[in-house]
Design a protein around this motif. Structure first.
Motif, PDB file in Angstrom:
ATOM      1  N   MET A 164      -9.492  -2.402  -5.625  1.00  0.00           N
ATOM      2  CA  MET A 164      -8.458  -2.675  -4.632  1.00  0.00           C
ATOM      3  C   MET A 164      -7.082  -2.505  -5.302  1.00  0.00           C
ATOM      4  SD  MET A 164      -7.711  -6.181  -2.532  1.00  0.00           S
ATOM      5  CE  MET A 164      -9.226  -6.045  -1.592  1.00  0.00           C
ATOM      6  N   PRO A 165      -6.217  -1.734  -4.647  1.00  0.00           N
ATOM      7  CA  PRO A 165      -4.899  -1.521  -5.251  1.00  0.00           C
ATOM      8  C   PRO A 165      -4.087  -2.807  -5.270  1.00  0.00           C
ATOM      9  CG  PRO A 165      -4.964  -0.607  -3.044  1.00  0.00           C
ATOM     10  CD  PRO A 165      -6.370  -0.974  -3.368  1.00  0.00           C
ATOM     11  N   ALA A 166      -3.222  -2.944  -6.258  1.00  0.00           N
ATOM     12  CA  ALA A 166      -2.375  -4.149  -6.366  1.00  0.00           C
ATOM     13  C   ALA A 166      -1.413  -4.219  -5.188  1.00  0.00           C
ATOM     14  CB  ALA A 166      -1.601  -4.122  -7.671  1.00  0.00           C
ATOM     15  N   ARG A 167      -1.199  -5.465  -4.678  1.00  0.00           N
ATOM     16  CA  ARG A 167      -0.315  -5.662  -3.533  1.00  0.00           C
ATOM     17  C   ARG A 167       1.142  -5.626  -3.974  1.00  0.00           C
ATOM     18  NH1 ARG A 167      -0.085 -10.893   0.581  1.00  0.00           N
ATOM     19  NH2 ARG A 167       1.681 -10.134   1.825  1.00  0.00           N
ATOM     20  N   GLU A 168       1.939  -4.995  -3.165  1.00  0.00           N
ATOM     21  CA  GLU A 168       3.360  -4.963  -3.437  1.00  0.00           C
ATOM     22  C   GLU A 168       4.041  -6.105  -2.670  1.00  0.00           C
ATOM     23  OE1 GLU A 168       4.978  -1.188  -2.580  1.00  0.00           O
ATOM     24  OE2 GLU A 168       3.733  -0.098  -4.027  1.00  0.00           O
ATOM     25  N   TRP A 169       4.839  -6.905  -3.385  1.00  0.00           N
ATOM     26  CA  TRP A 169       5.511  -8.060  -2.794  1.00  0.00           C
ATOM     27  C   TRP A 169       6.951  -7.688  -2.401  1.00  0.00           C
ATOM     28  CZ3 TRP A 169       2.571 -12.431  -2.250  1.00  0.00           C
ATOM     29  CH2 TRP A 169       1.388 -12.501  -2.996  1.00  0.00           C
TER      30      TRP A 169
END
Length: 382
Positions: free
Chosen positions: A1-6
């Protein structure tokens, strides 16, 4: 799962529990506050007279503002009131300001207690009330009250009650050389009503009366003494100070038309029973505007921890001239070497009561805490 952008939309702001209004140290000026005279304090409620001696004079009950929680408010204080100052039933104003005081009568619980207790404010006169007998008069208390009065800039007056029980002349001789006004009242308790017969021990409702309850006695007052005292009180704010049972409230009732509770003296301890639980200012009946009398609860002790020892001597004007022969830095106490007061008294300059007066002065001087740093500076060691 790709890292979430905040981003900023993910930030949550927790609301301030005390509200969203920013805090400030600035306080309102309360320019619209009305002035009232505090006449009594009871369980966090302050009773004040507003628009005194005016057609719309009224009694206002107030609570103290939070910013004044460490400020003593006592009978005699002039205060600023805001909010509902109509004086209508079930209304409560807010006390937001205490005006500067002309005089302050203070005491401490004992001579070692550093905490000052303000008794009354803005008083012109202190009436020291003692009984010639029952309870026994104490010159130590009179001397302490005189010290407190002179230190506060309040004029003292001595009132001796119950003079028909014992001749007060020996007591008054102690203060012959002082510029002290004295009023003597020949008050006495009326005889008790005769005890009911055993057959009459039951009351009208059929219940047996408690034989241990104290009997209520009437009190005779010397009309001449009341009139003499009235002359001294007209146009002034006067505070009455004395032990329980000496007749303060009885005299207040005669002067004001009030119904302050009165009590007798315990036959075992010789001390009076407390009847007044709080200080109360009452208007002097038929007197000029500004004539108030403040009845205080009977006191057990009157500490002088707040009085500088060097000022105690001012309450002994019959001894004070003797200090001119003292060495520099003399403390005037019992351990002082070549104290001028000893020679002054021995020479009869303080009258027949001089030795007793000197002993009383030195007792008070020994009981008052002394600032050692101030002493060292006075002696030139600092």
């Amino acid at each position: 799962m790709p890292a979430r952008e905040w981003d900023e939309s993910d930030v949550r702001i927790r609301p301030n529990k005390r509200g969203s209004r920013p805090r400030t140290k600035d306080r309102p000026s309360h320019d619209d506050a009305v002035t009232g005279r505090i006449i009594t304090v009871d369980r966090g409620r302050y009773t004040a007279v507003v628009d005194e001696d005016m057609p719309d004079e009224r009694i206002v009950i107030a609570a103290r503002a939070r910013e004044l929680r460490r400020t003593a408010v006592v009978p005699g204080d002039f205060v600023g009131l805001v909010g509902d100052v109509s004086g209508r039933p079930d209304t409560l104003a807010r006390l937001v300001r205490v005006q500067d005081r002309r005089t302050v009568l203070r005491r401490s619980a004992d001579d070692d207690d550093p905490v000052e207790r303000v008794v009354v404010a803005n008083a012109d006169q202190l009436v020291i009330v003692v009984a010639a007998a029952n309870p026994e008069p104490r010159t130590g208390f009179i001397d302490r009250a005189l010290v407190a009065a002179y230190d506060a800039g309040i004029e003292p007056l001595l009132l001796v009650t119950k003079a028909d029980l014992r001749d007060p002349a020996p007591l008054l001789a102690t203060y012959d050389l002082l510029p002290l006004s004295v009023v003597v009242s020949r008050t006495a308790e009326e005889p008790e009503e005769p005890e009911p017969a055993e057959d009459d021990a039951a009351g009208d409702d059929g219940e047996v009366q408690d034989a241990g309850e104290p009997k209520v006695r009437g009190v005779r007052l010397d009309d001449d003494a009341v009139a003499r005292l009235r002359e001294e009180l007209d146009g002034k704010v006067t505070v009455l100070l004395g032990h329980s049972g000496v007749g303060k409230s009885t005299m207040v009732n005669a002067l004001t038309g009030a119904s302050r509770a009165t009590g007798g003296v315990n036959a075992v301890t010789g001390r009076g029973r407390h009847t007044s639980s709080s200080a109360l200012a009452l208007r002097l009946e038929g007197a000029p505007p500004g004539s108030w009398i403040i009845d205080t609860p009977g006191i057990r002790s009157f500490g002088l921890a707040h009085v500088d020892p060097d000022r105690i001597l001012h309450a002994f004007p019959d001894l004070e001239p003797g200090t001119e022969d003292c060495a520099r830095g003399c403390r005037h106490d019992a351990n002082a070497v070549e104290c001028g007061l000893d020679g002054w008294v021995a020479g009869g300059n303080a009258g027949a009561q001089g030795p007793a007066r000197l002993a009383s002065f030195r007792r008070l001087l020994g009981a008052s805490p002394r600032d050692e740093a101030a002493d060292a500076k006075e002696l030139g060691t600092l």
